[in-house]
Scaffold this active site. Structure first.
Site, short mmCIF file in Angstrom:
data_model
loop_
_atom_site.label_atom_id
_atom_site.label_comp_id
_atom_site.label_asym_id
_atom_site.label_seq_id
_atom_site.Cartn_x
_atom_site.Cartn_y
_atom_site.Cartn_z
N LYS A 10 31.30 13.95 1.33
CA LYS A 10 32.28 13.55 2.34
C LYS A 10 33.56 13.08 1.67
O LYS A 10 33.57 12.67 0.49
CB LYS A 10 31.75 12.43 3.24
CG LYS A 10 31.32 11.12 2.56
CD LYS A 10 32.39 10.08 2.31
CE LYS A 10 31.84 8.78 1.73
NZ LYS A 10 32.80 7.92 1.08
N ASP A 135 26.98 4.35 4.52
CA ASP A 135 27.53 5.70 4.65
C ASP A 135 26.51 6.70 5.19
O ASP A 135 26.88 7.82 5.51
CB ASP A 135 28.01 6.21 3.28
CG ASP A 135 29.45 5.84 2.98
OD1 ASP A 135 30.17 5.40 3.91
OD2 ASP A 135 29.87 6.01 1.83
C1 LIG Z 1 33.37 2.93 0.45
C2 LIG Z 1 32.55 3.73 1.44
O1 LIG Z 1 32.08 4.92 0.83
C3 LIG Z 1 33.45 4.13 2.61
O2 LIG Z 1 32.85 5.08 3.44
C4 LIG Z 1 31.36 2.94 1.96
O3 LIG Z 1 31.76 1.73 2.59
C5 LIG Z 1 30.28 2.67 0.91
O4 LIG Z 1 29.08 2.62 1.60
P1 LIG Z 1 27.67 2.72 0.83
O5 LIG Z 1 27.86 3.32 -0.51
O6 LIG Z 1 26.71 3.36 1.79
O7 LIG Z 1 27.34 1.18 0.65
P2 LIG Z 1 25.94 0.40 0.85
O8 LIG Z 1 24.91 1.09 0.02
O9 LIG Z 1 25.67 0.17 2.30
O10 LIG Z 1 26.31 -1.00 0.19
C6 LIG Z 1 26.52 -1.17 -1.18
C7 LIG Z 1 27.32 -2.45 -1.38
O11 LIG Z 1 28.70 -2.22 -1.05
C8 LIG Z 1 29.24 -3.31 -0.34
N1 LIG Z 1 29.66 -2.87 1.00
C9 LIG Z 1 29.31 -1.64 1.48
C10 LIG Z 1 29.74 -1.22 2.71
C11 LIG Z 1 30.53 -2.10 3.48
N2 LIG Z 1 30.99 -1.76 4.70
N3 LIG Z 1 30.87 -3.32 2.99
C12 LIG Z 1 30.46 -3.71 1.76
O12 LIG Z 1 30.80 -4.80 1.32
C13 LIG Z 1 28.16 -4.38 -0.30
O13 LIG Z 1 28.38 -5.19 -1.42
C14 LIG Z 1 26.89 -3.59 -0.47
O14 LIG Z 1 25.88 -4.35 -1.07
N1 LIG Z 2 19.79 11.10 -4.34
C1 LIG Z 2 20.73 10.38 -4.98
N2 LIG Z 2 21.88 10.97 -5.35
C2 LIG Z 2 22.85 10.25 -5.95
N3 LIG Z 2 22.74 8.97 -6.29
C3 LIG Z 2 21.61 8.33 -5.95
C4 LIG Z 2 20.57 9.01 -5.29
N4 LIG Z 2 19.58 8.13 -5.08
C5 LIG Z 2 19.99 6.97 -5.59
N5 LIG Z 2 21.20 7.07 -6.13
C6 LIG Z 2 21.95 5.97 -6.80
O1 LIG Z 2 23.12 5.64 -6.05
C7 LIG Z 2 24.25 5.47 -6.93
C8 LIG Z 2 25.54 5.83 -6.22
O2 LIG Z 2 25.35 7.05 -5.59
P1 LIG Z 2 26.54 7.96 -5.08
O3 LIG Z 2 27.06 8.76 -6.16
O4 LIG Z 2 26.06 8.64 -3.87
O5 LIG Z 2 27.62 6.86 -4.63
P2 LIG Z 2 29.15 6.96 -4.57
O6 LIG Z 2 29.68 8.17 -5.23
O7 LIG Z 2 29.69 5.64 -5.02
O8 LIG Z 2 29.39 7.23 -3.04
P3 LIG Z 2 29.76 6.28 -1.84
O9 LIG Z 2 30.19 4.96 -2.37
O10 LIG Z 2 30.84 7.03 -1.15
O11 LIG Z 2 28.47 6.24 -1.03
C9 LIG Z 2 23.95 6.39 -8.10
O12 LIG Z 2 24.58 5.90 -9.26
C10 LIG Z 2 22.44 6.36 -8.19
O13 LIG Z 2 22.00 5.36 -9.09
#
Ligand SMILES: C[C@](O)(CO)[C@H](O)COP(=O)(O)OP(=O)(O)OC[C@H]1O[C@@H](n2ccc(N)nc2=O)[C@H](O)[C@@H]1O
Ligand SMILES: Nc1ncnc2c1ncn2[C@@H]1O[C@H](COP(=O)(O)OP(=O)(O)OP(=O)(O)O)[C@@H](O)[C@H]1O
Length: 293
Positions: A10, A135
């Site tokens: 996305k 997300d």
């Molecule tokens: C930056 C974005 O990608 C925008 O779409 C998202 O907000 C990230 O969402 P995500 O990776 O699914 O995050 P989550 O796995 O739910 O949360 C990871 C960490 O990010 C922070 N977190 C996430 C989402 C949110 N709305 N507020 C937060 O403060 C929190 O510290 C949380 O513990």
């Molecule tokens: N199936 C998976 N694919 C990718 N990462 C995974 C998966 N399962 C667990 N993870 C963990 O989640 C972490 C972050 O994943 P990802 O790359 O999807 O996040 P991101 O790129 O920060 O995306 P966003 O913040 O937009 O959700 C990775 O570093 C990995 O340790």
């Protein structure tokens, strides 16, 4: 029975983090769109138990992987006693803000629900998805969505907004380093309140674009998570400025970064733009041309 599903990346085309909540998460207003580019998840029905293989050795395939966490959560929510073997072909870079792990989790939920005969409604799947990550719910939709709350509250934009997004050609590019989502949100919290865009301003900005049917997708682009990322990693704003000046593009960062993107006119010199990105960020930079799904 075997299902082969695409698990899309996305982009956050518009991302306004509006403030920190009592539960530690942040409220946001975002327009996110899935891409044609993504991973492939193959799911084979098994009598019991869940297992995972992945072609990327960098990814843990134990119970911490979001695919297996999603499978477990589905089995519990649906009281489903079946099993599945997952095979994940990984293309979405990690730590990119492209939602790779979240997409894999939601694709696993959709696959299992299909294999189990559609026992959960889309609303129930959304509730399970939200327990796995903020997300995740957006990946249960098959087009652009408006995200609110911590990301789990979704609305489909009106048709005249979707028409300006769907099918747009886009270049997605990421330097070799990634950015941790947790780190990025912590930086915003440390810079409060100036680091946030108040929700009224965010909603006004979004509605202004939405209501003007002549405003192109480029005018929607916004991301206040760029500030911490660009402050720490100067290579990001430097490259985006070069692309702005040399190719007349309107590049932005997606989510918490480090991946960036730019819409491409149909006559864009993609090879020259790609070469320039690799010159700025090194040969190991990730670059792919795709479209909004
Ligand atoms: C930056 C974005 O990608 C925008 O779409 C998202 O907000 C990230 O969402 P995500 O990776 O699914 O995050 P989550 O796995 O739910 O949360 C990871 C960490 O990010 C922070 N977190 C996430 C989402 C949110 N709305 N507020 C937060 O403060 C929190 O510290 C949380 O513990
Ligand atoms: N199936 C998976 N694919 C990718 N990462 C995974 C998966 N399962 C667990 N993870 C963990 O989640 C972490 C972050 O994943 P990802 O790359 O999807 O996040 P991101 O790129 O920060 O995306 P966003 O913040 O937009 O959700 C990775 O570093 C990995 O340790």
């Amino acid at each position: 029975m075997t299902l082969v599903l695409s698990s899309p990346a996305k982009l956050n085309l518009f991302l306004a983090i509006t403030g920190r909540r009592a539960d530690g998460f942040h409220d946001l207003v975002s327009v996110a769109a899935p891409l044609e580019f993504g991973d492939t998840l193959t799911v084979e029905l098994r009598p019991a138990g869940f297992s995972l293989e992945c072609d990327d050795p960098a990814l843990e395939i134990d119970g911490t992987n979001l695919v297996l966490r999603a499978a477990q959560a589905f089995a519990e929510a649906a009281s489903w006693t079946g099993g599945a073997h997952f095979s994940l072909q990984k293309r979405i870079p990690m730590g990119a803000g492209l939602g790779g792990g979240s997409s894999n989790a939601s694709t696993a939920l959709l696959a299992l629900n299909q294999l189990a005969g559609g026992v959960l409604t889309m609303e129930e799947l959304g509730t399970v998805a939200a327990t796995l990550g903020s997300d995740c719910p957006l990946f249960l939709q098959d087009g652009p969505v408006i995200m609110r709350g911590r990301g789990e509250s979704l609305r489909v934009p009106p048709p005249q907004a979707i028409d300006r997004l769907r099918g747009r050609r886009v270049l997605v590019f990421k330097p070799a380093f990634g950015i941790s989502t947790v780190w990025a949100y912590r930086q915003l919290a440390a810079g409060a309140p100036a680091s946030y865009l108040p929700s009224v301003a965010a909603e006004t900005q979004l509605m202004t674009w939405m209501d003007d049917a002549t405003a192109p997708a480029e005018e929607l682009l916004f991301n206040n998570m760029e500030v911490p990322a660009f402050t720490k990693h100067i290579a990001l704003p430097v490259a985006l400025e070069c692309l702005r000046e040399e190719f007349d593009l309107a590049p932005r960062m997606s989510g918490s970064g480090s991946a960036c993107f730019a819409f491409l006119p149909e006559n864009a010199p993609v090879a020259a733009i790609t070469a320039r990105i690799r010159e700025l960020w090194g040969a190991e930079a990730f670059v792919t041309e795709t479209r909004l799904a």
